[in-house]
Write a protein that holds these residues in place. Structure first.
Motif, PDB file in Angstrom:
ATOM      1  N   PRO A 314       7.144 -14.422 -41.551  1.00  0.00           N
ATOM      2  CA  PRO A 314       7.712 -14.759 -40.171  1.00  0.00           C
ATOM      3  C   PRO A 314       6.883 -15.509 -39.067  1.00  0.00           C
ATOM      4  O   PRO A 314       5.534 -15.106 -39.370  1.00  0.00           O
ATOM      5  CB  PRO A 314       8.417 -13.486 -39.572  1.00  0.00           C
ATOM      6  N   ALA A 315       7.260 -15.988 -38.051  1.00  0.00           N
ATOM      7  CA  ALA A 315       6.473 -16.535 -36.942  1.00  0.00           C
ATOM      8  C   ALA A 315       5.660 -15.547 -36.403  1.00  0.00           C
ATOM      9  O   ALA A 315       5.992 -14.552 -36.245  1.00  0.00           O
ATOM     10  CB  ALA A 315       7.384 -17.432 -35.992  1.00  0.00           C
ATOM     11  N   PRO A 316       4.551 -15.520 -36.073  1.00  0.00           N
ATOM     12  CA  PRO A 316       3.753 -16.910 -35.965  1.00  0.00           C
ATOM     13  C   PRO A 316       2.981 -17.298 -37.265  1.00  0.00           C
ATOM     14  O   PRO A 316       1.995 -18.075 -37.423  1.00  0.00           O
ATOM     15  CB  PRO A 316       2.812 -17.081 -34.814  1.00  0.00           C
ATOM     16  N   ALA A 317       3.170 -16.542 -38.134  1.00  0.00           N
ATOM     17  CA  ALA A 317       2.311 -16.368 -39.642  1.00  0.00           C
ATOM     18  C   ALA A 317       2.843 -17.473 -40.497  1.00  0.00           C
ATOM     19  O   ALA A 317       2.070 -17.861 -41.396  1.00  0.00           O
ATOM     20  CB  ALA A 317       2.422 -15.139 -40.388  1.00  0.00           C
ATOM     21  N   ASP A 318       3.788 -18.496 -40.050  1.00  0.00           N
ATOM     22  CA  ASP A 318       4.347 -19.268 -40.924  1.00  0.00           C
ATOM     23  C   ASP A 318       3.617 -20.711 -40.272  1.00  0.00           C
ATOM     24  O   ASP A 318       4.113 -21.639 -40.695  1.00  0.00           O
ATOM     25  CB  ASP A 318       5.844 -19.471 -40.880  1.00  0.00           C
ATOM     26  N   GLU A 319       2.918 -20.768 -39.530  1.00  0.00           N
ATOM     27  CA  GLU A 319       2.446 -21.900 -38.752  1.00  0.00           C
ATOM     28  C   GLU A 319       1.269 -22.664 -39.643  1.00  0.00           C
ATOM     29  O   GLU A 319       0.727 -21.895 -40.578  1.00  0.00           O
ATOM     30  CB  GLU A 319       1.747 -21.522 -37.294  1.00  0.00           C
ATOM     31  N   ARG A 320       1.152 -23.963 -39.429  1.00  0.00           N
ATOM     32  CA  ARG A 320       0.175 -24.593 -40.284  1.00  0.00           C
ATOM     33  C   ARG A 320      -0.915 -25.290 -39.376  1.00  0.00           C
ATOM     34  O   ARG A 320      -0.301 -25.694 -38.052  1.00  0.00           O
ATOM     35  CB  ARG A 320       0.687 -25.633 -41.039  1.00  0.00           C
ATOM     36  N   PHE A 321      -2.031 -25.684 -39.728  1.00  0.00           N
ATOM     37  CA  PHE A 321      -2.945 -25.980 -38.696  1.00  0.00           C
ATOM     38  C   PHE A 321      -3.602 -27.256 -39.633  1.00  0.00           C
ATOM     39  O   PHE A 321      -3.747 -27.335 -40.786  1.00  0.00           O
ATOM     40  CB  PHE A 321      -4.090 -24.780 -38.422  1.00  0.00           C
ATOM     41  N   VAL A 322      -4.232 -28.021 -38.688  1.00  0.00           N
ATOM     42  CA  VAL A 322      -4.757 -29.468 -39.336  1.00  0.00           C
ATOM     43  C   VAL A 322      -6.307 -28.686 -40.077  1.00  0.00           C
ATOM     44  O   VAL A 322      -6.925 -27.908 -39.551  1.00  0.00           O
ATOM     45  CB  VAL A 322      -5.267 -30.133 -38.106  1.00  0.00           C
TER      46      VAL A 322
END
Length: 658
Positions: A314-322
């Motif tokens: 779940p959010a925020p663990a689903d975020e992606r980063f450059v």
């Protein structure tokens, strides 16, 4: 309540229940940019990649339920973690004063606008590019547009794209796509302009525009040549698709970000990561694709083990980063630039002075740290780019100042030389006009790689006579074959404005002296030794040999014609595999060497095992098997043997074969 139901409920409420003060990035929830912008703080991140490290915690949920949450870890100004409230992702109220808010967006706060507005400003930049005759990067790395240009590439006027919104629009496009090429058939859905105009297309680069891109700006194109994207009037749509970001892409992107930010602003990895989230760099939208190379958040459990977040959290663990893995920044390469600047002479007087170094200024204002990679290197590049923009705005004398009613124009002649094993002198020439041939002043010639790395030492011409300036530039020995950029900076004559011109210096490898070597890569034994590399070369051609590490020794450093060059590899007791290179006749041999294995009873760390002896009185002594005298106590009897009061208690490798 079952654990699966807890997880489902947690996924639904986390976006609402987590404190907005520690919101992170590009999730899949419905949180709007405006809800979190300005409520962001410094959080714990991987020091190199910039990925946030989320703490897996057991937290209280609504309706007296409990479940796992993934909590951003706030840190204070010293990078120390700030404790959580028990059973919560919220900060312990007793420590709230330690939070470091990211409230220094400045002009970047314009990124809260709709993506269609960013696209509008990007389109404005493309229109400017299409109306220009030449594109380069200026001293700060921002895009400069030339007009009234000659066939040799010298332009009478230059205009740097200085608009914060246009720089942010270009940054947004470059970071998402890796280039600026859009499909000419892409319809503008934003209905800008006359609603009765019918179908409106976004402005796009044509095949004719590609020739305008020179030097570092070529990284803004998706392919090596226009013919790979255009066939006559037909465009290959695949050329508008995203490509992976390269090191040169990130270098230009850092300068674009700097052009969009406050010139005296602050830059941190938190600012960069939050800004990328706000403008959806890692997220596909209805208007644009997502950048290709991304990283997940990092998850830390109660035992301190850190692993990449798996899919489906779940959010925020689903975020992606450059993913900034392609970044490799060196200040001495990127900003080895000297400009004509106004230097304070005191008493309200300023003197236009040529040869003012960016490196000295950056070392003073940004500190000695000048190299880096990944996200940390990108931030270093961005900080330096931002300070150079500040310097240019405050101190640099504009190159297009008018003098005697006309602009001073510098035209540089192109040059070509073969590779030389020794330092070689290259004649460079420039012409300077201001309505007529200029007399007086000097020209400083500088040679750089397309990415801005300085080659050789800048040289200043004698006084300009009848518009001509000659310089004898010295290239370092064995400068590799490539196309270099020659810049000629004119200054120093009363009544004539400073001006710049550029051209090319091509270093070629003549076919008559083209060399090859065998082998091109080897694995040397851990214990070291000698070997040879065979050089195939014409009998009259000279060669040089050198090594780039201290543990590789070249027996002969120069010669003529084909040969076998001997080199020596020292033993490797470092504990790690190492790599070095031997360069012979401009060809590279890669040498990889594993470390010696740990040998039992190796008391003096020489890679060979020794003997440990014990006396009848209980004392110990070491006998080094490589012939060194024992440390203590081993008396020899008259027949040359060890006194019988000693006995061996540790026996190991007698013949040193490991």
């Amino acid at each position: 309540m079952s654990s699966s139901l807890l997880r489902l409920r947690l996924a639904a409420v986390l976006a609402l229940s987590l404190s907005p003060a520690i919101a992170l990035g590009q999730g899949t929830g419905t949180t709007h940019v405006g809800d979190v912008f300005g409520d962001l703080v410094h959080v714990k991140r991987d020091i190199q990649t910039g990925q946030p490290i989320l703490q897996k915690r057991w937290v209280a949920l609504p309706n007296d339920a409990f479940g796992w949450a993934f909590c951003p870890v706030p840190v204070d100004a010293f990078g120390l973690e700030i404790p959580f409230l028990e059973l919560s992702c919220d900060v312990d109220p007793a420590h709230e004063a330690r939070l470091v808010p990211v409230d220094y967006f400045g002009r970047l706060s314009g990124g809260r606008t709709r993506e269609s507005n960013l696209r509008m400003h990007f389109d404005e930049a493309i229109r400017g590019i299409k109306s220009a005759e030449r594109l380069v990067t200026d001293e700060t790395g921002r895009i400069a547009l030339g007009s009234d240009c000659t066939d040799g590439g010298s332009c009478a006027a230059w205009k740097t794209i200085d608009s914060p919104f246009e720089n942010l629009g270009i940054y947004h496009r470059l970071m998402k796509y890796g280039h600026l090429q859009t499909d000419p058939a892409e319809i503008d859905q934003s209905a800008h302009g006359d609603p009765e105009a019918g179908t409106v297309y976004h402005p796009a680069l044509s095949s004719a525009d590609w020739a305008k891109f020179v030097g570092a700006t070529t990284t803004l194109l998706p392919r090596a040549s226009a013919s790979q994207c255009f066939s006559g009037a037909s465009f290959t749509s695949a050329c508008a698709a995203p490509t992976s970001l390269t090191g040169p892409d990130f270098s230009v992107a850092a300068s674009l970000f700097a052009g969009a930010a406050d010139k005296t602003g602050r830059v941190t990895v938190d600012l960069v990561q939050y800004m990328n989230r706000i403008i959806s760099i890692t997220k596909a939208t209805t208007l644009s694709a997502a950048t290709l190379n991304t990283l997940p958040a990092l998850i830390r459990d109660d035992a301190g083990v850190i692993v990449p977040a798996e899919d489906g959290l779940p959010a925020p663990a689903d975020e992606r980063f450059v993913d900034f893995a392609a970044v490799s920044y060196a200040r001495s390469d990127r900003f080895a630039v000297a400009v004509t600047a106004l230097v304070d002479q005191g008493a309200g007087l300023w003197q236009a002075t040529s040869g003012v170094s960016f490196l000295d200024f950056l070392r003073y204002i940004n500190g000695a740290t000048a190299t880096g990679s990944h996200a940390a290197g990108f931030v270093l590049n961005l900080r330096d780019a931002l300070r150079t923009v500040e310097f240019v705005h405050n101190y640099e004398v504009p190159a297009d100042l008018r003098a005697a009613g006309a602009a001073t124009v510098v035209t540089v002649a192109a040059a070509s030389v073969p590779v030389s094993p020794t330092m070689q002198m290259v004649p460079l020439m420039a012409t300077i006009t201001n309505g007529a041939a200029v007399n007086g002043g000097t020209v400083t010639f500088t040679v750089q790689t397309p990415l801005g790395g300085l080659v050789g030492v800048p040289v200043t011409s004698a006084a300009v006579v009848n518009g001509a300036a000659l310089g004898a530039y010295v290239l370092p020995a064995n400068t590799v074959p490539q196309v270099l950029v020659v810049t000629a900076a004119y200054s120093g004559a009363a009544g004539f404005a400073p001006a710049l011109g550029s051209s090319t210096l091509t270093v070629t490898l003549t076919s008559a002296c083209a060399a090859s070597i065998q082998p091109t890569s080897v694995e040397a034994p851990a214990g070291g030794g000698s070997a040879t590399v065979t050089v195939s070369l014409a009998p009259t051609c000279t060669w040089n040999a050198s090594a780039d590490v201290a543990w590789l020794l070249v027996s002969t450093t120069s010669g003529t014609g084909p040969t076998a060059v001997e080199y020596v590899v020292e033993r490797n007791a470092s504990g790690v595999t190492r790599t070095g290179h031997v360069v012979v006749a401009n060809q590279m041999l890669t040498v990889t060497q594993p470390s010696l294995s740990v040998v039992a009873s190796d008391f003096n760390a020489d890679g060979s095992a020794d003997l440990l002896w014990q006396h009848l009185d209980g004392s110990l002594a070491v006998w080094f098997m490589n012939g060194v005298t024992p440390i203590s106590g081993l008396a020899l009897t008259p027949n040359g043997k060890i006194d019988i009061d000693w006995r061996v208690v540790s026996v190991a490798d007698f013949n040193h074969d490991g």
